[in-house]
Design a protein around this motif. Structure first.
Motif, mmCIF file in Angstrom:
data_model
loop_
_atom_site.group_PDB
_atom_site.id
_atom_site.type_symbol
_atom_site.label_atom_id
_atom_site.label_comp_id
_atom_site.label_asym_id
_atom_site.label_seq_id
_atom_site.Cartn_x
_atom_site.Cartn_y
_atom_site.Cartn_z
ATOM 1 N N VAL A 1 9.922 23.511 -39.246
ATOM 2 C CA VAL A 1 11.380 23.602 -39.126
ATOM 3 C C VAL A 1 12.025 22.915 -40.327
ATOM 4 C CG1 VAL A 1 13.399 22.912 -37.756
ATOM 5 C CG2 VAL A 1 11.352 23.783 -36.608
ATOM 6 N N GLU A 2 11.496 21.758 -40.695
ATOM 7 C CA GLU A 2 12.057 21.024 -41.824
ATOM 8 C C GLU A 2 11.878 21.818 -43.127
ATOM 9 O OE1 GLU A 2 13.937 18.501 -41.476
ATOM 10 O OE2 GLU A 2 14.219 18.455 -43.645
ATOM 11 N N ARG A 3 10.660 22.383 -43.313
ATOM 12 C CA ARG A 3 10.355 23.082 -44.575
ATOM 13 C C ARG A 3 11.196 24.355 -44.735
ATOM 14 N NH1 ARG A 3 4.468 24.293 -44.597
ATOM 15 N NH2 ARG A 3 4.423 22.046 -44.330
ATOM 16 N N TYR A 4 11.335 25.137 -43.636
ATOM 17 C CA TYR A 4 11.947 26.460 -43.788
ATOM 18 C C TYR A 4 13.396 26.551 -43.286
ATOM 19 C CZ TYR A 4 7.352 27.854 -45.184
ATOM 20 O OH TYR A 4 6.163 27.938 -45.858
ATOM 21 N N ALA A 5 13.859 25.535 -42.536
ATOM 22 C CA ALA A 5 15.241 25.603 -42.040
ATOM 23 C C ALA A 5 15.979 24.289 -42.285
ATOM 24 C CB ALA A 5 15.248 25.954 -40.545
ATOM 25 N N GLY A 6 15.368 23.386 -43.061
ATOM 26 C CA GLY A 6 15.967 22.073 -43.306
ATOM 27 C C GLY A 6 17.344 22.166 -43.930
ATOM 28 N N GLU A 7 17.576 23.208 -44.718
ATOM 29 C CA GLU A 7 18.869 23.349 -45.417
ATOM 30 C C GLU A 7 19.859 24.199 -44.630
ATOM 31 O OE1 GLU A 7 18.828 22.435 -49.319
ATOM 32 O OE2 GLU A 7 17.636 21.122 -48.029
ATOM 33 N N GLU A 8 19.406 24.753 -43.495
ATOM 34 C CA GLU A 8 20.259 25.673 -42.724
ATOM 35 C C GLU A 8 21.216 24.884 -41.825
ATOM 36 O OE1 GLU A 8 20.125 28.971 -42.968
ATOM 37 O OE2 GLU A 8 18.147 29.448 -43.785
ATOM 38 N N SER A 9 22.114 25.607 -41.141
ATOM 39 C CA SER A 9 23.034 24.970 -40.188
ATOM 40 C C SER A 9 22.214 24.438 -38.998
ATOM 41 C CB SER A 9 24.034 26.011 -39.673
ATOM 42 O OG SER A 9 23.350 26.990 -38.920
ATOM 43 N N PRO A 10 22.795 23.472 -38.235
ATOM 44 C CA PRO A 10 22.089 22.975 -37.039
ATOM 45 C C PRO A 10 21.730 24.112 -36.084
ATOM 46 C CG PRO A 10 24.006 21.606 -37.520
ATOM 47 C CD PRO A 10 24.059 22.752 -38.479
ATOM 48 N N GLU A 11 22.618 25.128 -35.946
ATOM 49 C CA GLU A 11 22.359 26.248 -35.024
ATOM 50 C C GLU A 11 21.148 27.060 -35.509
ATOM 51 O OE1 GLU A 11 25.359 25.758 -36.494
ATOM 52 O OE2 GLU A 11 26.373 24.819 -34.781
ATOM 53 N N ALA A 12 21.093 27.309 -36.819
ATOM 54 C CA ALA A 12 19.977 28.092 -37.366
ATOM 55 C C ALA A 12 18.663 27.320 -37.245
ATOM 56 C CB ALA A 12 20.262 28.452 -38.828
ATOM 57 N N ARG A 13 18.735 26.000 -37.441
ATOM 58 C CA ARG A 13 17.515 25.172 -37.286
ATOM 59 C C ARG A 13 17.014 25.241 -35.848
ATOM 60 N NH1 ARG A 13 19.679 21.388 -40.618
ATOM 61 N NH2 ARG A 13 20.407 20.017 -38.961
ATOM 62 N N GLU A 14 17.956 25.167 -34.902
ATOM 63 C CA GLU A 14 17.591 25.193 -33.484
ATOM 64 C C GLU A 14 16.999 26.563 -33.114
ATOM 65 O OE1 GLU A 14 16.969 23.207 -31.242
ATOM 66 O OE2 GLU A 14 16.858 24.616 -29.562
ATOM 67 N N LEU A 15 17.567 27.630 -33.680
ATOM 68 C CA LEU A 15 17.050 28.986 -33.402
ATOM 69 C C LEU A 15 15.605 29.107 -33.892
ATOM 70 C CD1 LEU A 15 18.015 31.756 -32.294
ATOM 71 C CD2 LEU A 15 18.667 32.353 -34.627
ATOM 72 N N PHE A 16 15.330 28.584 -35.081
ATOM 73 C CA PHE A 16 13.972 28.662 -35.636
ATOM 74 C C PHE A 16 12.998 27.819 -34.801
ATOM 75 C CE2 PHE A 16 10.938 27.432 -39.216
ATOM 76 C CZ PHE A 16 10.238 28.619 -39.146
ATOM 77 N N ARG A 17 13.457 26.613 -34.385
ATOM 78 C CA ARG A 17 12.598 25.740 -33.573
ATOM 79 C C ARG A 17 12.249 26.428 -32.249
ATOM 80 N NH1 ARG A 17 12.289 22.745 -29.532
ATOM 81 N NH2 ARG A 17 14.319 23.445 -28.800
ATOM 82 N N ALA A 18 13.286 27.017 -31.608
ATOM 83 C CA ALA A 18 13.061 27.675 -30.315
ATOM 84 C C ALA A 18 12.150 28.893 -30.484
ATOM 85 C CB ALA A 18 14.401 28.086 -29.714
ATOM 86 N N SER A 19 12.303 29.618 -31.597
ATOM 87 C CA SER A 19 11.470 30.807 -31.820
ATOM 88 C C SER A 19 10.003 30.411 -32.016
ATOM 89 C CB SER A 19 11.967 31.583 -33.043
ATOM 90 O OG SER A 19 13.274 32.048 -32.823
ATOM 91 N N LEU A 20 9.755 29.324 -32.756
ATOM 92 C CA LEU A 20 8.362 28.863 -32.935
ATOM 93 C C LEU A 20 7.760 28.468 -31.585
ATOM 94 C CD1 LEU A 20 8.688 26.720 -36.188
ATOM 95 C CD2 LEU A 20 7.229 28.741 -35.934
ATOM 96 N N HIS A 21 8.569 27.846 -30.723
ATOM 97 C CA HIS A 21 8.105 27.437 -29.394
ATOM 98 C C HIS A 21 7.774 28.638 -28.521
ATOM 99 C CE1 HIS A 21 7.753 23.377 -28.026
ATOM 100 N NE2 HIS A 21 8.749 22.987 -28.800
ATOM 101 N N ALA A 22 8.545 29.743 -28.711
ATOM 102 C CA ALA A 22 8.378 30.930 -27.861
ATOM 103 C C ALA A 22 7.260 31.851 -28.360
ATOM 104 C CB ALA A 22 9.693 31.707 -27.824
ATOM 105 N N ALA A 23 6.778 31.584 -29.572
ATOM 106 C CA ALA A 23 5.809 32.494 -30.196
ATOM 107 C C ALA A 23 4.420 32.386 -29.557
ATOM 108 C CB ALA A 23 5.720 32.170 -31.688
ATOM 109 N N LEU A 24 3.609 33.433 -29.779
ATOM 110 C CA LEU A 24 2.198 33.389 -29.388
ATOM 111 C C LEU A 24 1.432 32.603 -30.443
ATOM 112 C CD1 LEU A 24 1.444 37.131 -28.424
ATOM 113 C CD2 LEU A 24 2.412 35.311 -27.000
ATOM 114 N N THR A 25 0.325 31.968 -30.046
ATOM 115 C CA THR A 25 -0.597 31.441 -31.053
ATOM 116 C C THR A 25 -1.374 32.627 -31.625
ATOM 117 O OG1 THR A 25 -2.401 31.174 -29.488
ATOM 118 C CG2 THR A 25 -0.883 29.297 -29.733
#
Ligand SMILES: C[S@@+](CC[C@H](N)C(=O)[O-])C[C@H]1O[C@@H](n2cnc3c(N)ncnc32)[C@H](O)[C@@H]1O
Length: 223
Positions: A165-189
């Motif tokens: 999240v820090e590497r790929y969304a660190g510069e994004e808005s808080p909302e975009a960072r949260e969307l990326f974090r939630a998407s990684l959590h929802a993903a399959l391994t």
């Protein structure tokens, strides 16, 4: 191992659509298109189905990269398709991209047609049980057609997830960072994705990690 935590499936709020479309995914979209053309070869003039097309950024990039590409963008969210239609018109490729509103979990909504290729980028993590959707995508592929599905891969531990999240969304808005974090959590391994592919009768080696945060399924139906 961190558990899979689902996020809302459809992205249909006007704010959500505007926020998603404003995020700059050009590098990953261009890589998707380049990897698809490398696997498939030049487009043959048949229709290509993009499942979970969102605002049609990948169909537009593919249409601009290959003058023979004709794409059907398929999505559950009317607001996404409304924005997609505007984006396609602005890009000057409306004569080669059309849209179907429907749910990939209901195979009938994909119609009876077979496609030259079936694509999907970052939608598997939205679907609680993606097995019926994958089976439907495999079924819609014509002989010699290419299936390419890419999604985020859920990391094994919370530290790796936070670092991505820090590497790929660190510069994004808080909302975009949260969307990326939630998407990684929802993903399959990647192991879960491999089991998903096996359940659809596909070989285990069709799945590979293709970046530090994506797995990709690439398969050609025998001609
Ligand atoms: C993260 S966006 C990805 C959009 C696009 N593929 C891209 O790469 O920019 C996920 C999209 O999948 C759509 N979606 C989620 N579940 C779906 C389903 N069951 N059937 C069709 N579309 C779905 C959402 O509405 C959203 O537009």
């Amino acid at each position: 191992m961190i558990p899979r935590v689902l996020e809302p499936e459809s992205m249909d709020g006007p704010d959500e659509v505007a926020q998603y479309d404003a995020m700059d995914h050009r590098a990953v979209n261009d890589r998707f298109v380049a990897d698809f053309l490398a696997a498939h070869g030049p487009c043959r003039g048949g229709e290509i189905l993009d499942v979970g097309t969102g605002t049609a950024r990948i169909p537009i990039a593919l249409a601009l990269a290959d003058p023979k590409a004709r794409i059907v963008g398929f999505d559950l969210a009317p607001a996404m398709l409304e924005r997609a239609g505007r984006n396609v018109a602005e890009a000057g490729v409306a004569d080669r991209i059309r849209f179907i509103l429907g749910d990939a979990k209901s195979p009938a909504s994909l119609g009876d047609v077979r496609y030259e290729a079936v694509l999907s980028n970052t939608i598997v993590h939205h679907i609680p049980d993606p097995a019926p959707a994958l089976a439907a995508m495999v079924e819609r592929l014509e002989p010699g057609g290419t299936l390419m599905i890419r999604d985020l891969a859920r990391p094994d531990d919370a530290e790796t997830l936070a670092a991505l999240v820090e590497r790929y969304a660190g510069e994004e808005s808080p909302e975009a960072r949260e969307l990326f974090r939630a998407s990684l959590h929802a993903a399959l391994t990647v192991d879960e994705a491999t089991r998903l592919a096996a359940g659809a009768g596909l070989p285990a080696d069709c799945i590979a990690m293709t970046s530090d945060r994506h797995w990709t399924l690439t398969w050609r139906r025998p001609a």
